[in-house]
Design a protein around this motif. Structure first.
Motif, PDB file in Angstrom:
ATOM      1  N   GLY A   1     -17.589 -11.897  37.187  1.00  0.00           N
ATOM      2  CA  GLY A   1     -18.452 -11.808  36.016  1.00  0.00           C
ATOM      3  C   GLY A   1     -19.093 -10.444  35.859  1.00  0.00           C
ATOM      4  N   ARG A   2     -18.568  -9.445  36.611  1.00  0.00           N
ATOM      5  CA  ARG A   2     -19.081  -8.078  36.488  1.00  0.00           C
ATOM      6  C   ARG A   2     -17.914  -7.138  36.174  1.00  0.00           C
ATOM      7  NH1 ARG A   2     -22.057 -10.013  40.930  1.00  0.00           N
ATOM      8  NH2 ARG A   2     -20.600  -9.072  42.405  1.00  0.00           N
ATOM      9  N   PRO A   3     -17.360  -7.259  34.979  1.00  0.00           N
ATOM     10  CA  PRO A   3     -16.204  -6.437  34.625  1.00  0.00           C
ATOM     11  C   PRO A   3     -16.554  -4.963  34.505  1.00  0.00           C
ATOM     12  CG  PRO A   3     -17.027  -7.617  32.710  1.00  0.00           C
ATOM     13  CD  PRO A   3     -17.793  -8.132  33.884  1.00  0.00           C
ATOM     14  N   ARG A   4     -15.543  -4.099  34.663  1.00  0.00           N
ATOM     15  CA  ARG A   4     -15.740  -2.669  34.480  1.00  0.00           C
ATOM     16  C   ARG A   4     -14.510  -2.063  33.831  1.00  0.00           C
ATOM     17  NH1 ARG A   4     -13.714   0.514  38.767  1.00  0.00           N
ATOM     18  NH2 ARG A   4     -12.665  -0.689  40.387  1.00  0.00           N
ATOM     19  N   VAL A   5     -14.706  -0.943  33.181  1.00  0.00           N
ATOM     20  CA  VAL A   5     -13.619  -0.258  32.486  1.00  0.00           C
ATOM     21  C   VAL A   5     -12.681   0.369  33.512  1.00  0.00           C
ATOM     22  CG1 VAL A   5     -13.040   1.665  30.958  1.00  0.00           C
ATOM     23  CG2 VAL A   5     -14.973   0.175  30.415  1.00  0.00           C
ATOM     24  N   THR A   6     -11.401   0.097  33.372  1.00  0.00           N
ATOM     25  CA  THR A   6     -10.384   0.662  34.272  1.00  0.00           C
ATOM     26  C   THR A   6      -9.463   1.648  33.560  1.00  0.00           C
ATOM     27  OG1 THR A   6      -8.928  -1.217  33.811  1.00  0.00           O
ATOM     28  CG2 THR A   6     -10.381  -1.400  35.723  1.00  0.00           C
ATOM     29  N   ASP A   7      -9.314   1.487  32.234  1.00  0.00           N
ATOM     30  CA  ASP A   7      -8.387   2.338  31.478  1.00  0.00           C
ATOM     31  C   ASP A   7      -8.976   2.652  30.109  1.00  0.00           C
ATOM     32  OD1 ASP A   7      -5.555   1.890  33.086  1.00  0.00           O
ATOM     33  OD2 ASP A   7      -6.784   0.068  33.040  1.00  0.00           O
ATOM     34  N   VAL A   8      -8.736   3.873  29.640  1.00  0.00           N
ATOM     35  CA  VAL A   8      -8.991   4.242  28.251  1.00  0.00           C
ATOM     36  C   VAL A   8      -7.737   4.964  27.764  1.00  0.00           C
ATOM     37  CG1 VAL A   8     -10.427   5.508  26.612  1.00  0.00           C
ATOM     38  CG2 VAL A   8     -11.478   4.465  28.640  1.00  0.00           C
ATOM     39  N   VAL A   9      -6.934   4.254  26.977  1.00  0.00           N
ATOM     40  CA  VAL A   9      -5.662   4.801  26.496  1.00  0.00           C
ATOM     41  C   VAL A   9      -5.852   5.295  25.061  1.00  0.00           C
ATOM     42  CG1 VAL A   9      -3.221   4.332  26.068  1.00  0.00           C
ATOM     43  CG2 VAL A   9      -4.410   3.203  27.984  1.00  0.00           C
TER      44      VAL A   9
END
Length: 647
Positions: free
Chosen positions: A320-328
């Protein structure tokens, strides 16, 4: 004077005085040539033990209830009238001592509640006018700074604003391992500091603390009746008068008054009446001790029948603690930072669980995402549309783009599929009518998720189904890690409700596990709604049928297992009570069972029922695989989390 009053109010005083008088009467009858004095003392013993019984019987009659006390009262008074003084004294004495033993052992079954009350803090150290002051815990003012020193109880719910330390949160979550606390972490009243020094800003005091809500909920739950108990109450409401009629008929037909009075005593349904509530009290108390709040007997009974469990993904199977892994970036005129900035500005007004991850990523990179959009339009199950800085920004899935007529989505679809296949949630960003990029967000799978699924099946659950609004590829990636056999993805809230309804139509008893917000319709419709990580959430504690106070997924199969043990215990108690009454009635009618012997056996059966229920208070342990309660993470799970850490 206070000592005398305390002695008079002691539950053992009446049985003790009555017992002494009976012994004295027996001695007098043996040594005195005249029985009168001995008989008077024996009647006195019966009066001492029987007065409270008669008073209770009269009170019950005023409330239009024919109960056990009336049967014993009629039998004892009748025995005195016909000269059976020993029988009258023995019956009332045994009933009084049985009542005292019941009270003592019933108090034991409520031990979990007593322990919760015992951990409630009495005092607090607060900062007022720059000085430390000791005040009662209930006198702390919301927002005040409370100091928690090593070894002290936390007196309020609050947020750490200074210092570090470890707290024992077993009274709230049922977990024995101390938890590290630092600035920004939540703390709960009743937990105990094991090391360090914390400054806490009070957010809940007195009756508004999590501990107070738990005590209130357990108190109500232990008094709530299961369906079986309601049936037994109705049964005893006609059973008791039926026994009185039977005794009257037998007395008239046989002209044997002693036999009729004995039937009254033997027919007391004491063990039958207490067989279910004592199991419910013990079962709910054991659950509370383990950090599992069950709303009442009805829900405990229903939980024992659960055959299908529907689980939300985000916050349940994942941390429940998502984080950004990619910015395409898909628009060559834009940079990675610009795509993330527009996404952050759009999500600034969103309540979606993934919005926080995008905002945190943008702020972490020093991008400007302050302020709120001019307009915000959430599109359930698809994303969000906002107007900010004079531009229309869409962030969501392909269905959102199609709804707003954005056509050039081939590249976005390809990137979204690639991210989804690797277990990330793709969020497509479009400005005005053009797609500019895709942001990938991932949420770490809980290490005990796979074990929970295994344990649910071991507990007798036939189907475990993931219901999520996320994309199918992401959902399938999580399912392959956790071992969930069925996945329903890209669901709107009402579609989750429909699936729960469909499962119920197929004959399943369904438990829905979710966060209580997006899953509210499905949680309300399911036979049992389960709230995860309910510590600190007043809404979850009050509304969920079952609230798991910690974030330990293994508590769910533990709750189902405990519910099934409790229902089995209820059945055992009912069997003990019915068999005892049946055998005693046969013994009376066939001869050989006297009034005093019958009451002795009757009280013994009541105690057996209570002792049997008390077995539920013991810690049953958790499901084990090999020598560990939680199996090691799978290779697939390790690769998944490692990939997140290195991106």
């Amino acid at each position: 004077m206070s000592t005398l009053r305390s002695w008079m109010n002691n539950r053992w005083t009446i049985p003790a005085v009555s017992g002494i008088l009976i012994i004295a009467a027996l001695v007098i009858l043996q040594v005195s040539p005249i029985d009168t004095v001995g008989n008077i003392v024996m009647v006195a013993a019966a009066v001492v033990a029987g007065t409270r019984i008669v008073i209770n019987a009269v009170r019950a009659l005023r409330a239009k209830v024919i109960g056990i006390d009336l049967l014993v009262s009629v039998a004892a008074i009748g025995a005195i009238i016909i000269g059976q003084y020993w029988e009258a004294a023995a019956v009332t004495f045994l009933f009084a001592i049985g009542h005292a033993l019941e009270a003592a052992t019933l108090n034991k079954t409520r031990s979990a509640l007593a322990e919760l009350v015992a951990v409630a803090p009495d005092v607090a150290i607060v900062m007022r006018d720059g000085e430390q002051m000791e005040v009662s815990a209930g006198a702390v003012i919301m927002g005040e700074t409370v100091l928690v020193k090593n070894g002290a109880k936390v007196p309020v719910d609050g947020e750490v604003i200074g210092g570090t330390g470890t707290l024992d949160e077993a009274s709230i979550t049922g977990e024995s391992m101390p938890v590290e606390k630092m600035i920004g972490d939540r703390v709960f009243a009743g937990t105990v500091s094991r090391s360090g020094f914390l400054q806490v800003s009070a957010t809940g005091v007195g009756a508004d603390t999590t501990l107070a809500r738990i005590i209130h909920r357990v108190e109500d739950a232990q008094d709530a009746k299961a369906k079986t108990q309601v049936f037994m109450d109705r049964f005893s409401s006609w059973y008791t008068p039926a026994i009185m009629v039977l005794a009257l008929v037998v007395g008239l037909l046989t002209t044997d008054i002693v036999l009729a009075l004995t039937l009254l005593v033997i027919g007391c349904p004491g063990a039958l009446v207490i067989s279910i509530p004592v199991s419910i009290v013990a079962g709910i108390g054991r659950a509370a001790k383990d950090g599992i709040l069950i709303k009442g007997g009805e829900f405990l009974e229903t939980s024992a029948k659960i055959t299908a469990v529907a689980v939300d993904k985000t916050g349940t199977l994942t941390m429940g603690r998502p984080r950004v892994t990619d910015v395409v970036v898909l628009d060559k005129s834009m940079t990675r930072e610009q795509v993330l900035t527009w996404a952050g500005r759009a999500e600034a007004g969103s309540e979606h669980p993934l919005a926080r991850a995008i905002l945190d990523a943008a702020v972490g990179e020093g991008l400007s995402v302050t302020g709120l959009p001019e307009s915000i339009e959430p599109v359930p199950g698809k994303g969000i549309v906002v107007n900010t800085s004079g531009r229309r920004v869409l962030i969501g899935n392909l269905a959102l783009l199609a709804q707003y007529g954005i056509e050039d989505t081939a590249a976005a679809a390809r990137v979204a599929d690639e991210l989804a296949e690797s277990g990330r949630t793709p969020m497509i960003v479009a400005i005005d009518d053009a797609v500019v990029g895709v942001v990938g967000v991932a949420d770490e799978v809980r290490p005990d998720a796979a074990q929970m699924v295994t344990n649910l099946h071991a507990a007798g659950v036939k189907r475990v189904i993931m219901l999520t609004g996320d994309a199918p590829l992401v959902a399938n990636a999580i399912a392959s890690i956790t071992g969930v056999g069925e996945v329903r993805a890209s669901l709107l809230p009402e579609e989750k409700l429909n699936i729960v309804t469909q499962l119920q139509a197929e004959g399943y008893v369904v438990a829905m596990v979710g966060d209580g917000v997006n899953d509210a319709p499905a949680l309300a419709t399911a036979n049992i709604g389960v709230a995860m990580g309910a510590a600190g959430s007043a809404v979850a504690v009050e509304t969920a049928d079952i609230a798991l106070m910690g974030d330990n997924l293994l508590k769910l199969p533990e709750a189902i297992s405990l519910a099934r043990r409790t229902v089995n215990n209820m059945r055992q108690n009912i069997a003990i009570a019915l068999i005892t009454v049946t055998l005693l009635l046969l013994g009376v009618l066939l001869g050989g069972v006297t009034m005093s012997i019958g009451m002795l056996v009757h009280e013994a059966s009541v105690l057996i029922v209570i002792i049997n229920a008390m077995r539920l208070l013991r810690s049953h342990g958790r499901y084990t695989v090999g020598t560990s309660t939680i199996s090691p993470p799978t290779e697939e799970h390790h690769e998944y989390t490692t990939a997140l850490q290195h991106r």
